[in-house]
Design a protein around this motif. Structure first.
Motif, PDB file in Angstrom:
ATOM      1  N   ASP A  41      73.908 -60.770 156.512  1.00 47.59           N
ATOM      2  CA  ASP A  41      72.571 -61.225 156.897  1.00 47.59           C
ATOM      3  C   ASP A  41      72.484 -62.724 156.774  1.00 47.59           C
ATOM      4  O   ASP A  41      71.996 -63.417 157.651  1.00 47.59           O
ATOM      5  N   ALA A  42      72.996 -63.200 155.653  1.00 47.03           N
ATOM      6  CA  ALA A  42      72.945 -64.640 155.396  1.00 47.03           C
ATOM      7  C   ALA A  42      73.638 -65.386 156.518  1.00 47.03           C
ATOM      8  O   ALA A  42      73.121 -66.362 157.048  1.00 47.03           O
ATOM      9  N   ALA A  43      74.832 -64.860 156.908  1.00 53.24           N
ATOM     10  CA  ALA A  43      75.582 -65.505 157.976  1.00 53.24           C
ATOM     11  C   ALA A  43      74.771 -65.526 159.251  1.00 53.24           C
ATOM     12  O   ALA A  43      74.646 -66.550 159.922  1.00 53.24           O
ATOM     13  N   ALA A  44      74.211 -64.383 159.582  1.00 54.25           N
ATOM     14  CA  ALA A  44      73.435 -64.294 160.814  1.00 54.25           C
ATOM     15  C   ALA A  44      72.250 -65.237 160.754  1.00 54.25           C
ATOM     16  O   ALA A  44      71.948 -65.950 161.709  1.00 54.25           O
ATOM     17  N   ASP A  45      71.595 -65.263 159.591  1.00 58.23           N
ATOM     18  CA  ASP A  45      70.446 -66.154 159.413  1.00 58.23           C
ATOM     19  C   ASP A  45      70.840 -67.585 159.701  1.00 58.23           C
ATOM     20  O   ASP A  45      70.180 -68.288 160.462  1.00 58.23           O
ATOM     21  N   THR A  46      71.952 -67.995 159.080  1.00 58.51           N
ATOM     22  CA  THR A  46      72.413 -69.366 159.243  1.00 58.51           C
ATOM     23  C   THR A  46      72.582 -69.665 160.719  1.00 58.51           C
ATOM     24  O   THR A  46      72.142 -70.692 161.209  1.00 58.51           O
ATOM     25  N   VAL A  94      92.495 -90.901 144.292  1.00 58.78           N
ATOM     26  CA  VAL A  94      92.868 -90.368 145.603  1.00 58.78           C
ATOM     27  C   VAL A  94      91.679 -89.673 146.259  1.00 58.78           C
ATOM     28  O   VAL A  94      90.968 -88.897 145.620  1.00 58.78           O
ATOM     29  N   ILE A  95      91.477 -89.978 147.546  1.00 58.98           N
ATOM     30  CA  ILE A  95      90.420 -89.337 148.323  1.00 58.98           C
ATOM     31  C   ILE A  95      90.973 -88.056 148.930  1.00 58.98           C
ATOM     32  O   ILE A  95      92.054 -88.054 149.516  1.00 58.98           O
ATOM     33  N   ILE A  96      90.248 -86.941 148.761  1.00 58.62           N
ATOM     34  CA  ILE A  96      90.698 -85.653 149.301  1.00 58.62           C
ATOM     35  C   ILE A  96      89.808 -85.259 150.477  1.00 58.62           C
ATOM     36  O   ILE A  96      88.587 -85.213 150.347  1.00 58.62           O
ATOM     37  N   MET A  97      90.432 -84.994 151.618  1.00 59.01           N
ATOM     38  CA  MET A  97      89.672 -84.565 152.789  1.00 59.01           C
ATOM     39  C   MET A  97      90.205 -83.224 153.285  1.00 59.01           C
ATOM     40  O   MET A  97      91.410 -83.015 153.370  1.00 59.01           O
ATOM     41  N   GLY A  98      89.276 -82.320 153.604  1.00 61.79           N
ATOM     42  CA  GLY A  98      89.680 -81.010 154.116  1.00 61.79           C
ATOM     43  C   GLY A  98      88.826 -80.634 155.316  1.00 61.79           C
ATOM     44  O   GLY A  98      87.914 -81.367 155.703  1.00 61.79           O
ATOM     45  N   PHE A  99      89.114 -79.484 155.907  1.00 60.99           N
ATOM     46  CA  PHE A  99      88.340 -78.977 157.038  1.00 60.99           C
ATOM     47  C   PHE A  99      88.062 -77.498 156.866  1.00 60.99           C
ATOM     48  O   PHE A  99      88.819 -76.799 156.187  1.00 60.99           O
ATOM     49  N   ASP A 100      87.040 -77.028 157.508  1.00 63.31           N
ATOM     50  CA  ASP A 100      86.669 -75.609 157.668  1.00 63.31           C
ATOM     51  C   ASP A 100      85.470 -75.185 156.831  1.00 63.31           C
ATOM     52  O   ASP A 100      84.848 -74.184 157.127  1.00 63.31           O
ATOM     53  N   CYS A 101      85.145 -75.945 155.782  1.00 61.63           N
ATOM     54  CA  CYS A 101      83.966 -75.617 154.986  1.00 61.63           C
ATOM     55  C   CYS A 101      83.995 -74.218 154.397  1.00 61.63           C
ATOM     56  O   CYS A 101      83.037 -73.457 154.526  1.00 61.63           O
ATOM     57  N   ASN A 102      85.092 -73.844 153.769  1.00 60.52           N
ATOM     58  CA  ASN A 102      85.062 -72.631 152.966  1.00 60.52           C
ATOM     59  C   ASN A 102      84.086 -72.859 151.821  1.00 60.52           C
ATOM     60  O   ASN A 102      83.903 -73.989 151.365  1.00 60.52           O
ATOM     61  N   ASN A 142      82.597 -74.739 163.015  1.00 65.97           N
ATOM     62  CA  ASN A 142      81.534 -73.743 163.063  1.00 65.97           C
ATOM     63  C   ASN A 142      82.007 -72.405 163.631  1.00 65.97           C
ATOM     64  O   ASN A 142      82.381 -72.326 164.794  1.00 65.97           O
ATOM     65  N   PRO A 143      82.006 -71.350 162.815  1.00 69.61           N
ATOM     66  CA  PRO A 143      82.460 -70.054 163.332  1.00 69.61           C
ATOM     67  C   PRO A 143      81.319 -69.186 163.869  1.00 69.61           C
ATOM     68  O   PRO A 143      81.551 -68.066 164.286  1.00 69.61           O
ATOM     69  N   VAL A 185      76.064 -75.691 150.352  1.00 71.10           N
ATOM     70  CA  VAL A 185      77.194 -74.830 150.025  1.00 71.10           C
ATOM     71  C   VAL A 185      76.874 -73.406 150.458  1.00 71.10           C
ATOM     72  O   VAL A 185      77.683 -72.724 151.090  1.00 71.10           O
ATOM     73  N   GLU A 186      75.668 -72.953 150.135  1.00 75.13           N
ATOM     74  CA  GLU A 186      75.279 -71.589 150.487  1.00 75.13           C
ATOM     75  C   GLU A 186      75.151 -71.415 151.997  1.00 75.13           C
ATOM     76  O   GLU A 186      75.557 -70.416 152.568  1.00 75.13           O
ATOM     77  N   LYS A 187      74.569 -72.449 152.643  1.00 78.71           N
ATOM     78  CA  LYS A 187      74.220 -72.317 154.055  1.00 78.71           C
ATOM     79  C   LYS A 187      75.430 -72.468 154.963  1.00 78.71           C
ATOM     80  O   LYS A 187      75.592 -71.716 155.920  1.00 78.71           O
ATOM     81  N   TYR A 188      76.288 -73.421 154.671  1.00 78.33           N
ATOM     82  CA  TYR A 188      77.379 -73.716 155.592  1.00 78.33           C
ATOM     83  C   TYR A 188      78.730 -73.189 155.133  1.00 78.33           C
ATOM     84  O   TYR A 188      79.691 -73.193 155.882  1.00 78.33           O
ATOM     85  N   GLY A 189      78.818 -72.757 153.891  1.00 81.20           N
ATOM     86  CA  GLY A 189      80.090 -72.231 153.400  1.00 81.20           C
ATOM     87  C   GLY A 189      80.446 -70.912 154.078  1.00 81.20           C
ATOM     88  O   GLY A 189      79.559 -70.097 154.331  1.00 81.20           O
ATOM     89  N   ILE A 190      81.703 -70.733 154.392  1.00 78.38           N
ATOM     90  CA  ILE A 190      82.098 -69.486 155.057  1.00 78.38           C
ATOM     91  C   ILE A 190      82.940 -68.626 154.116  1.00 78.38           C
ATOM     92  O   ILE A 190      83.396 -69.088 153.107  1.00 78.38           O
TER      93      ILE A 190
END
Lengths: 380, 361
Positions: free
Chosen positions: A48-53, A306-314, A333-334, A375-380
């Motif tokens: 539901d949360a995913a769909a809501d987002t 050190v700067i850490i950069m990642g992708f995908d927003c887990n 964005n999935p 974190v809650e809204k965009y985390g997958i």
């Protein structure tokens, strides 16, 4: 006699093995389905949360994105139910996706689609999964035979789709691409909803530029070579390194794999080369890199070495940002299902789509600005 | 052959070495190490530092190789036995590692993907994952031994389905263990500067050596691998022994699953232990073992595993371009496999002999 019997038993066993071996995809689908049902039972809240987002996203986007200029409101679901009740007919949708076990992205993507294309929303959806292009084409042919109304496709490979999509067109089936683009004539599909990987890379690189470091010594961890995500995200970094004079200490593929990333970073540490940025093309690889830094007692994160950069927003990756252990995470964005839903609704009501390629809105998160809500809204 | 060797005992020192099975992996290791030292003398350097928790840890290329090569080395133990007994290879070990790791996490986290504390002790979780991995090993073994399916085809079933099963075990979620002590198995135990996987690998090798020394496992496995029918006539049960080797490989898989999951404190079903089956099979081949079954040398396989890791580390060290990496690896592997081919070795030995007779004359 005994020998004959043995031969028969053996041949039966071999046939059985053949069936098990070759019919494997079927079983994969079933397992996935069972898992999904379990999910549905246990994790309705998450879904539901995913769909809501997604709906929220779409609602927010309607202002900027004229392609999705449709009725993407929060009570869309309710409207749909009313529609179905009046017409009494479900829209038949065949969805071909990559294996949901592939990554966190794909799992979220699959859950999102499953949450949208339900009977309550007026759909009769069938799902099939494969990471192999030929198998996907075979699934597409099956869907054409089953006379679905819409074919939703996330292609494993860009080539080889022309003939099957022409068949679909001749059968009056409308094709919508999501997540992946293909090398086929635009007339063969209604729309494609994609992430712009170059833009994702560009957003990240621009952010890095904005940090104003004295020197840039970058470890660049690439994904599986040749994938769209790798190409887009690497291209932005390569271009910036060339134009800004950044020093790429090492550029190596870790194939989306945390352990390989860890080995590569360890190797750089052992060589004694200086570095102050790790640009990993997904979260897993960033995690592996961080493990290597931890083992060597090199500090990382906001205000550290050190700067850490990642992708995908887990979700766990955004949590690392919130804890200030990482600096940046780019979104991929999935949640395409609300966009697809809008398009189908438009087409069903006789409207036309004025833009073939719809690029989804994607953010980049900075550790200094991220909130627990993000974190809650965009985390997958 | 033996008589001949005894006659020319001292004169044929070289050819005798070349004929040794251990020659190939040791030779490969030496070549790679010498190449590395020439290119960069700091290769052998070992440094003592501390990690972010303040524990002493050793660093340096050699330590990394010992650390990262452990998983393939452990799998090579089981793979050697399977190869010897069944004359084929298990290509499902990577997928089986995913299942073992997934089961381990499922028991540890008790279904809660963000468990703050461990829901059950690590040892219990590990035992459960051992049982599951051994069951899957037995499944492969039964297909091979009783249904007489080619090992590669039989294990293809689990190879394709394994990662989906692994995902299904955890409802397709990715559990993350936040407990620090769980990291010991794939990292460092506080106070001990040598990576734990190395100790685990050592323990596996020692246990297996003892088993081979004090039981008839080696004899039986080789007998079955060399001639199944005659071993049957001699009162062995070839099918049972084949299943047994697959079960032992299953145990190795569970150990590797523990290390892999512990390294990251999480799991990614699609990439964990990816392509590790090929490395494990290659390790067996580099160890000079016949892939058609029969006699085997386990230590040689373990050394073969470290050759692969040394090669990987070397390629990373020289910063070979990403897209060219597999090509370089393939070239080295082809050279090593060709050198270890019996015909090439025979030719090499005869050349040595000629050279020596000339010298004497």
């Amino acid at each position: 006699m005994k020998k004959k019997l043995l031969t028969m038993v053996l041949s039966v066993a071999m046939v059985a093995a053949l069936v098990t071996g070759c019919g494997n995809d079927g079983s994969t689908t079933t397992t996935a389905d069972t898992a999904a049902t379990d999910d549905a039972a246990a994790d309705t809240a998450t879904d539901d949360a995913a769909a809501d987002t997604a709906t929220d996203d779409a609602a927010a986007d309607t202002a900027t994105d004229d392609a999705a200029a449709d009725t993407a409101t929060d009570d869309a679901a309710a409207d749909d139910t009313a529609d179905t009740a009046s017409s009494g007919e479900l829209i038949k949708v065949g969805i071909i996706n990559n294996n949901p076990n592939e990554s966190g992205y794909r799992t979220a993507n699959d859950n999102d689609l499953k949450a949208t294309f339900t009977e309550e929303n007026g759909y009769d959806a069938s799902f099939s999964y494969s990471n192999v292009n030929d198998e996907q084409i075979a699934y597409a042919q099956t869907f054409i035979q089953n006379e679905v109304d819409y074919l939703l496709l996330s292609a494993a490979d860009t080539a080889g789709w022309d003939s099957v999509l022409t068949d679909a067109q001749n059968a009056g089936i409308k094709v919508i691409l999501f997540d992946r683009v293909i090398d086929a004539d635009e007339s063969l599909y209604e729309a494609s909803i994609v992430s712009d990987m170059e833009k994702e890379g560009q957003t990240a690189v621009d952010w890095l530029k904005g940090q104003g470091l004295e020197s840039y010594n970058i470890i660049h961890l690439q994904g599986v070579m040749g994938t769209a995500a790798q190409k887009g995200r690497s291209a932005a970094m390569d271009a910036a390194a060339a134009s800004e004079g950044w020093n790429i200490v090492t550029q190596q593929t870790a194939e989306w794999n945390a352990e390989t990333a860890q080995q590569i970073v360890q190797s750089v540490i052992d060589s004694g080369q200086e570095f102050n940025v790790i640009y990993a093309e997904n979260d897993d690889m960033a995690r592996g890199a961080v493990a290597a830094l931890d083992a060597a007692n090199i500090s990382h994160g906001v205000g550290k070495d050190v700067i850490i950069m990642g992708f995908d927003c887990n979700k766990w990756a955004l949590q690392e940002l919130l804890d200030q252990n990482w600096n940046y995470d780019g979104q991929c964005n999935p949640f395409q299902s609300s966009y697809i839903n809008d398009i189908i609704k438009t087409l069903e009501s006789g409207g036309t789509i004025d833009q073939k390629t719809i690029i989804m809105d994607e953010k980049g998160f900075d550790a200094t600005e991220i909130t627990a809500d993000d974190v809650e809204k965009y985390g997958i | 052959m033996h008589k001949e060797m005894k006659k020319s005992n001292n004169g044929n020192f070289f050819s005798r070495i070349v004929r040794q099975q251990m020659f190939i992996p040791i030779f490969a290791l030496l070549i790679l190490v010498i190449f590395n030292i020439i290119m960069d003398p700091s290769f052998l350097e070992i440094t003592l530092g501390t990690n972010n928790l303040g524990n002493p840890v050793l660093g340096g290329y050699l330590i990394r190789i010992l650390d990262n090569g452990s998983e393939v080395a452990i799998l090579a133990i089981g793979m050697t036995l399977v190869t010897a007994a069944s004359g084929g290879q298990d290509i499902s070990v990577g997928a089986a590692v995913a299942i073992a790791g997934s089961v381990l996490l499922r028991v540890l986290c008790g279904g809660d993907t963000r468990a703050e504390t461990l829901q059950s002790p690590v040892i219990l979780a590990f035992l459960v994952s051992c049982i599951v991995a051994m069951l899957f090993g037995a499944f492969n073994g039964v297909l091979v031994a009783y249904f007489r399916i080619q090992p590669m085809v039989a294990t293809l079933i689990l190879y394709t389905a394994g990662r989906s099963i692994a995902a299904w075990v955890n409802n397709n979620e990715l559990p993350i263990v936040s407990e620090q002590s769980f990291k010991y198995f794939g990292g460092y135990i506080p106070g001990i500067p040598i990576p734990t996987p190395f100790f685990i690998m050592l323990a596996c090798v020692i246990i297996m050596c003892l088993v081979l020394k004090f039981t008839n496992l080696r004899l039986y496995t080789q007998a079955v691998g060399i001639n199944e029918n005659s071993s049957k006539l001699n009162g062995l049960n070839p099918a049972l022994i084949k299943v047994l080797t697959f079960v032992i490989l299953g145990l190795c898989v569970a150990v590797v699953g523990l290390i892999k999951v512990s390294r990251n404190s999480t799991i990614n079903y699609s990439v964990i232990a990816k392509d590790i089956e090929m490395d494990a099979i290659l390790a067996v081949a580099l160890g000079g073992n016949a892939l058609g079954g029969g006699k085997f040398n386990m230590i040689a396989s373990v050394l073969g595993a470290y050759v692969i890791q040394l090669l990987t580390t070397t390629l990373y060290k020289f910063n070979v371009q990403s897209d060219a990496l597999p090509a370089y690896k393939a070239v080295v592997v082809i050279i090593l496999v060709v050198i270890s081919a019996p015909t090439v070795r025979a030719w090499f030995t005869s050349m040595m002999k000629k050279f020596q007779t000339k010298e004497v004359a």
